[in-house]
Scaffold this active site. Structure first.
Site, mmCIF file in Angstrom:
data_model
loop_
_atom_site.group_PDB
_atom_site.id
_atom_site.type_symbol
_atom_site.label_atom_id
_atom_site.label_comp_id
_atom_site.label_asym_id
_atom_site.label_seq_id
_atom_site.Cartn_x
_atom_site.Cartn_y
_atom_site.Cartn_z
ATOM 1 N N GLU B 62 69.877 151.809 -72.263
ATOM 2 C CA GLU B 62 69.120 151.412 -73.892
ATOM 3 C C GLU B 62 68.696 150.104 -74.040
ATOM 4 O OE1 GLU B 62 72.299 153.303 -72.470
ATOM 5 O OE2 GLU B 62 72.392 154.871 -73.591
ATOM 6 N N HIS B 131 81.594 158.052 -80.002
ATOM 7 C CA HIS B 131 80.516 158.060 -80.093
ATOM 8 C C HIS B 131 80.608 158.735 -81.352
ATOM 9 C CE1 HIS B 131 81.003 159.283 -75.542
ATOM 10 N NE2 HIS B 131 79.697 159.493 -75.170
#
Lengths: 320, 327
Positions: B62, B131
């Site tokens: 990321e 999440h």
């Protein structure tokens, strides 16, 4: 590309310019004329000059908190640099960036960086642009040994390798990340070994030998331009000054510093040029004079320049 | 005007397709966005259409996704990076907050970073604490970032196109529960500007500012409240930064009551910012009752379905809060 006599003299002059510029900055830091901090490049001049000599004007660099040398080697205007350090409106960043954020994107300097390793993924991004626009350019990505232990180093070198990005990763190993010695922070002795795990060439070079650095970067850059992917070059050198303004240097001995000073990259190159008779004593004096003049002009320009108006405070948070 | 029914997912895909066709500098990168089509299927089919050069599958990295997007934006591209779950923006946070957000200012206005970071936030899928977060409040705090949160297909399409054309780093927050929602949108190309809210339902008794999926829940609640004789005006800011405060102020002056609903944790959530800005405005004098916030509990999102639902405002919670405020 072989360097002719004039190229070599220009490189010498540029190294000396970095040295004298940084000496002036050191003076300003100790006087408090520069109100922030500063990280001096003294002792490492060969890396920036050797590497940037190996690329073209339209190529890119990403730099570090210790970035003045990269700026000068990439052709920055000393007046605008000194103005930025003094927080003036005429500086590269109009006084909003300071030492750690000097950038000139139009001339390919994508910026110094206040975060160790922060510029490495940015260099990959410039590499993507080059590839997608088929520009045949290259990015030199400078960082220190400290950055090699940042997570982005791993992410970025891997991405550059799997995508064959035209980036040359140049680690300026000065053996200390602030006070943390490489021997404490690395199990391996040769940092260039890291390259193997990314499937790219890893090279270790004497970071005080400007011509050797030039040769390695020429080779790496030509590989990059031919779409053959990135290279990791580790240049061993030494910073003569402390990490920043407030460093008591408890982590190293005076003897060690003296040893490295004997290996001064500028004196060494000067000797080479004198031995080759590319330079005469007279010429070195002339160069010294010219360099000092350019620094003095930059200081005068910066000191005469206005501070930014408070009206600019909230300008440029967002682009139009 | 000819229309076509699109899901939120399809609307986003159309925006990406149109912008990539329009401008060769626009490209996408992210984890599993190419052959897989993205974890939520937004980019499905774009690989076939635009090829691997412009639909780039990245390693699971990321930081370099965000940083490379930045670096390419700085040098002339218009990247759209996807971060698979909003929770994972924290992994690329240095590049987002310390780098991308600051470059334009830090460089004295002499460079810009036209990049979009698309990412799905929110709970409701049973994916639990790592999440399911709604982290927009963190991002709104950072000068230099724009934050966009569409609640319907029409806005998703028009706002994504505007975000791609914007010259700043834009975080584009999608919601997992909205991807399959359908709506008629114009067949013809259109844009929705950043910084412009929309009145999703007109009303007179209460102004309800809702973000993202809460707009959908608020609209349902408003139907029921109407049957009880409570007329609710629903405003969707659509972009949090820049915020169209004017529209909220005007509505409050009309209804004299304000309820703010979002999914993110209440503490430090964007609702506090809206509340403060309204209180500091001349709308304060028009308020009949104190402004209320209805928001997520100050807890990580739990797994078990009942707990997960209980953690964030549901339709019933909105009904209750609205009745209390009007009653």
């Amino acid at each position: 590309m072989t360097l002719n006599k004039n190229d070599l003299i220009r490189m010498y002059k540029q190294m000396l310019t970095i040295r004298r510029f940084e000496e002036k900055v050191a003076e300003f830091l100790s006087q408090g004329t520069i109100h922030g901090t500063g990280h001096l490049y003294i002792g490492e001049e060969a890396i920036a000059v050797g590497a940037c000599r190996a690329i073209e004007n339209e190529d890119y660099i990403t730099s570090t908190h210790r970035g003045h040398g990269h700026c000068i080697a990439k052709g920055a205007d000393l007046n605008k640099m000194m103005s930025e350090l003094l927080g003036k409106e005429t500086g590269y960043c109009r006084g909003k960036g300071g030492s750690m954020h000097i950038a000139d994107v139009e001339t390919g300097n994508l910026g110094a960086n206040g975060v160790v390793g922060g510029g490495i993924p940015i260099a990959c991004g410039a590499g993507i642009t080059i590839k997608m626009k088929k520009l045949k350019r290259v990015v030199l990505c400078f960082f220190g040994d400290g950055a090699v232990n940042q997570g982005v180093f791993h992410e970025s070198l891997n991405l550059a390798s799997v995508w064959d990005l035209p980036v040359v990763f140049i680690c300026e190993n000065n053996f200390y990340a602030m006070s943390t010695a490489t021997k404490i922070a690395f199990k391996i002795k040769d940092l260039s070994l890291r390259a193997a795990s990314y499937g790219m060439p890893g090279v270790k070079v004497d970071g005080n030998d400007v011509l050797k650095i030039y040769e390695e970067v020429i080779e790496a850059a030509s590989r990059a331009r031919e779409d053959k992917g990135p290279t990791f070059i580790v240049c061993d050198s030494y910073r003569w000054k402390g990490h920043s303004r407030s460093d008591a240097e408890r982590y190293r001995t005076k003897k060690e510093v003296m040893e490295w000073k004997k290996r001064c990259p500028i004196e060494r190159f000067k000797k080479y040029l004198l031995d080759k008779r590319y330079l005469t004593r007279e010429m070195t004096e002339q160069i010294e004079w010219e360099v000092n003049l350019s620094i003095q002009e930059a200081v005068d320009f910066a000191q005469k320049s206005p501070f930014p108006s408070l009206k600019t405070l909230e300008q440029d948070v967002y682009a139009n | 005007m000819p229309t076509v029914e699109l899901t939120y997912r399809e609307a986003l895909r159309r925006a990406l397709r149109e912008e990539m066709a329009r401008d060769e500098n626009v490209y996408m990168m992210g984890e599993d966005i190419a052959i897989y089509g993205g974890a939520f299927g937004v980019s499905l089919g774009l690989l076939e259409e635009f090829g691997p050069e412009r639909i780039k599958d990245t390693p699971l990295s990321e930081s370099v996704i965000v940083g490379a997007a930045l670096g390419s934006a700085l040098t002339g591209m218009r990247p759209v990076a996807e971060i698979m779950f909003m929770d994972f923006i924290t992994i690329g946070m240095d590049q987002l907050i310390n780098q991308a957000a600051k470059i334009h200012y830090m460089y004295g206005g002499k460079a810009c970073v036209p990049m979009v970071l698309r990412t799905p936030g929110g709970s409701g899928t049973g994916a639990a604490a790592q999440h399911s977060q709604s982290l927009e409040g963190l991002l709104c705090h950072i000068p230099g970032l724009k934050v966009v949160m569409p609640s319907c297909p029409y806005d998703a399409l028009g706002l994504l196109k505007s975000s791609i054309r914007d010259n700043n780093p834009v975080v584009f927050v999608e919601h997992k529960l909205l991807y399959s929602g359908r709506e008629l949108v114009p067949e013809k190309e259109y844009l929705v500007p950043l910084g412009k809210s929309e009145v999703k339902r007109e009303g007179t008794d209460l102004t309800l500012v809702a973000l993202s999926v809460m707009v959908v829940r608020a609209l349902k609640a408003a139907d029921k409240l109407a049957q009880e004789g409570i007329s609710v005006e629903i405003i969707d800011p659509r972009t949090l930064v820049p915020l169209d405060l004017e529209a909220i102020i005007n509505s409050v002056k009309k209804t004299h009551r304000l309820l703010i609903v979002h999914e993110a944790c209440k503490r430090g959530g964007f609702g506090a910012e809206i509340l403060s800005q309204v209180e500091e405005s001349d709308a304060f004098d028009y308020l009949d009752v104190p402004i209320r916030r209805l928001a997520g509990s100050n807890i990580p999102i739990p797994y078990s379905p009942g707990l997960e639902k209980g953690a964030v405002p549901q339709e019933d919670d909105i009904l209750g809060a609205a009745r209390k405020l009007v009653g």
